[in-house]
Scaffold this motif. Structure first.
Motif, mmCIF file in Angstrom:
data_model
loop_
_atom_site.group_PDB
_atom_site.id
_atom_site.type_symbol
_atom_site.label_atom_id
_atom_site.label_comp_id
_atom_site.label_asym_id
_atom_site.label_seq_id
_atom_site.Cartn_x
_atom_site.Cartn_y
_atom_site.Cartn_z
ATOM 1 N N HIS A 1 -43.288 -35.720 43.993
ATOM 2 C CA HIS A 1 -43.703 -36.519 42.844
ATOM 3 C C HIS A 1 -42.967 -37.861 42.811
ATOM 4 C CE1 HIS A 1 -45.217 -37.279 38.811
ATOM 5 N NE2 HIS A 1 -43.989 -37.460 38.379
ATOM 6 N N ALA B 1 -43.650 -29.477 38.418
ATOM 7 C CA ALA B 1 -43.004 -30.789 38.377
ATOM 8 C C ALA B 1 -43.048 -31.376 36.981
ATOM 9 C CB ALA B 1 -43.690 -31.734 39.368
ATOM 10 N N ASN C 1 -41.407 -28.215 34.229
ATOM 11 C CA ASN C 1 -40.112 -27.616 34.572
ATOM 12 C C ASN C 1 -39.839 -26.316 33.797
ATOM 13 O OD1 ASN C 1 -37.634 -27.297 35.799
ATOM 14 N ND2 ASN C 1 -36.573 -28.750 34.473
ATOM 15 N N GLU D 1 -30.332 -34.597 39.277
ATOM 16 C CA GLU D 1 -30.141 -33.760 38.089
ATOM 17 C C GLU D 1 -28.765 -33.095 38.140
ATOM 18 O OE1 GLU D 1 -33.086 -30.673 37.872
ATOM 19 O OE2 GLU D 1 -32.908 -30.164 39.991
ATOM 20 N N GLU E 1 -35.036 -31.954 41.347
ATOM 21 C CA GLU E 1 -35.188 -33.298 40.783
ATOM 22 C C GLU E 1 -33.971 -34.115 41.177
ATOM 23 O OE1 GLU E 1 -36.003 -35.557 36.498
ATOM 24 O OE2 GLU E 1 -36.306 -33.396 36.699
ATOM 25 N N LYS E 2 -34.206 -35.256 41.786
ATOM 26 C CA LYS E 2 -33.083 -36.020 42.335
ATOM 27 C C LYS E 2 -32.085 -36.377 41.234
ATOM 28 C CE LYS E 2 -34.799 -40.768 41.935
ATOM 29 N NZ LYS E 2 -35.105 -42.021 42.610
ATOM 30 N N GLU F 1 -32.739 -32.115 48.876
ATOM 31 C CA GLU F 1 -32.337 -33.306 48.122
ATOM 32 C C GLU F 1 -31.232 -34.016 48.892
ATOM 33 O OE1 GLU F 1 -30.324 -34.828 43.901
ATOM 34 O OE2 GLU F 1 -30.639 -32.684 44.243
ATOM 35 N N ALA G 1 -35.851 -36.321 46.610
ATOM 36 C CA ALA G 1 -36.142 -34.893 46.684
ATOM 37 C C ALA G 1 -37.427 -34.763 47.477
ATOM 38 C CB ALA G 1 -36.295 -34.299 45.295
ATOM 39 N N ARG H 1 -37.829 -26.092 42.638
ATOM 40 C CA ARG H 1 -38.018 -27.442 42.094
ATOM 41 C C ARG H 1 -36.692 -28.192 42.133
ATOM 42 N NH1 ARG H 1 -37.344 -30.524 37.411
ATOM 43 N NH2 ARG H 1 -39.161 -31.712 36.660
ATOM 44 N N LYS I 1 -38.896 -38.458 43.364
ATOM 45 C CA LYS I 1 -38.151 -38.160 42.139
ATOM 46 C C LYS I 1 -38.017 -36.654 41.976
ATOM 47 C CE LYS I 1 -38.069 -38.699 37.128
ATOM 48 N NZ LYS I 1 -38.755 -39.218 35.929
ATOM 49 N N ILE I 2 -39.105 -35.931 42.297
ATOM 50 C CA ILE I 2 -39.120 -34.467 42.204
ATOM 51 C C ILE I 2 -39.779 -33.904 43.453
ATOM 52 C CG2 ILE I 2 -39.966 -32.449 40.907
ATOM 53 C CD1 ILE I 2 -40.104 -34.294 38.431
#
Length: 307
Positions: free
Chosen positions: A156, A186, A189, A287, A284-285, A75, A62, A282, A160-161
């Motif tokens: 992040h 991050a 959330n 999710e 998040e990979k 993403e 991400a 936001r 990851k985020i």
């Protein structure tokens, strides 16, 4: 020239796992001959994707960036951390972000057909070329683009985020403010940006739950209804503080004690300007992607049996 129907193209797609456009091109190049089209796709290195089709691309990156004043968060998924952390994949993700910023595609499908940052091919061509090098499923899952206001990106843990914060700024540089707010998003959330976004349906459901909790508590069950109502109001403030970004306690207590909303106002005042939060994105990979549990022992046994 053979009549290339949608049914034939779909049949080749199911047989090889390749994209529809690749299958159509293969059939056109081989005058509709299915067997020759499969060989053509294998020679191009595309048909081998079929062997990978059952593997879920839930890793990846991400990524958020500001490019020529345009905020982008995207993403892109692959199968393993090893590939996700590799330079070729990271370079591809950053290239995708640049295409989004400069060409403003309407959606992921339109993005695939956009001109790539290098050469004369498309984003899809670049993705196919990268597949030939890394041999893993990849997918550009989603993206967001914000062209107005001031955007501040935050990535992040190497992807990851990815967070993109959008601010309205007057008379100061709000990069640090945006970065701190992005880190808050991050980490925690939040469900909502501000308490004004909480719908009446959500509030009604929360009140119902709170009233039921008091009715089931021997110490509270006998309290008058008006007393319970006042308690619910207090509990709703706690709900806002837990679920709404601007009402949350600012996580960096080392630089400010209070809510995120008050932190933004205080930090902007110290800089001699005005800053207000507009929105954020936001990602998040992985999710929401259900990862397939692979039985590698069974897979190897199957391969040995076939051999």
């Amino acid at each position: 020239m053979a009549n290339i129907t949608a049914a034939i193209v779909n049949e080749l797609r199911q047989a090889t796992g390749c994209g529809l456009m690749d299958c159509k091109k293969a059939l056109v190049e081989n005058d509709g001959d299915m067997d020759k089209a499969i060989v053509y796709l294998r020679e191009k290195g595309l048909a081998s994707q079929a062997k990978k089709a059952s593997r879920v691309a839930a890793e990846g990156m991400a990524y958020a960036a500001v490019i020529d004043g345009i905020g982008v968060v995207v993403e892109v998924n692959c199968e393993t951390d090893f590939v996700a952390n590799g330079e070729p994949f990271v370079k591809f993700v950053k290239g995708v972000a640049e295409v989004i910023a400069k060409q403003n595609p309407a959606d992921v499908d339109a993005l695939q057909e956009c001109k790539w940052v290098e050469g004369n091919g498309t984003v899809k061509d670049a993705k196919d070329e990268l597949f030939l090098a890394i041999r893993e499923n990849m997918s550009i899952r989603r993206f967001a683009r914000i062209a107005d206001g001031t955007c501040v990106p935050y990535v992040h843990m190497k992807g990851k985020i990815g967070v993109l914060v959008n601010l309205e700024v007057e008379g100061c540089n709000a990069t640090e403010i945006g970065s701190n707010v992005a880190m808050q998003i991050a980490a925690l959330n939040p469900r909502f940006w501000d308490k004004s976004q909480v719908s009446e349906d959500v509030l009604a459901e929360e009140k119902k739950i709170m009233m039921a909790q008091m009715d089931n508590d021997p110490k509270m069950a006998g309290k008058p209804e008006q007393v319970k109502e006042k308690i619910v109001v207090g509990k709703l403030n706690k709900f806002y503080a837990e679920n709404c970004l601007l009402q949350q306690e600012f996580v960096r207590g080392d630089i400010f004690q209070g809510s995120v909303e008050n932190y933004i106002a205080d930090a902007a005042k110290k800089l001699g300007g005005k800053v207000s939060f507009k929105t954020a994105v936001r990602f998040e990979k992985g999710e929401g992607i259900e990862k397939k549990q692979e039985d590698f022992a069974a897979e190897i046994a199957s391969m040995v049996k076939k051999a």
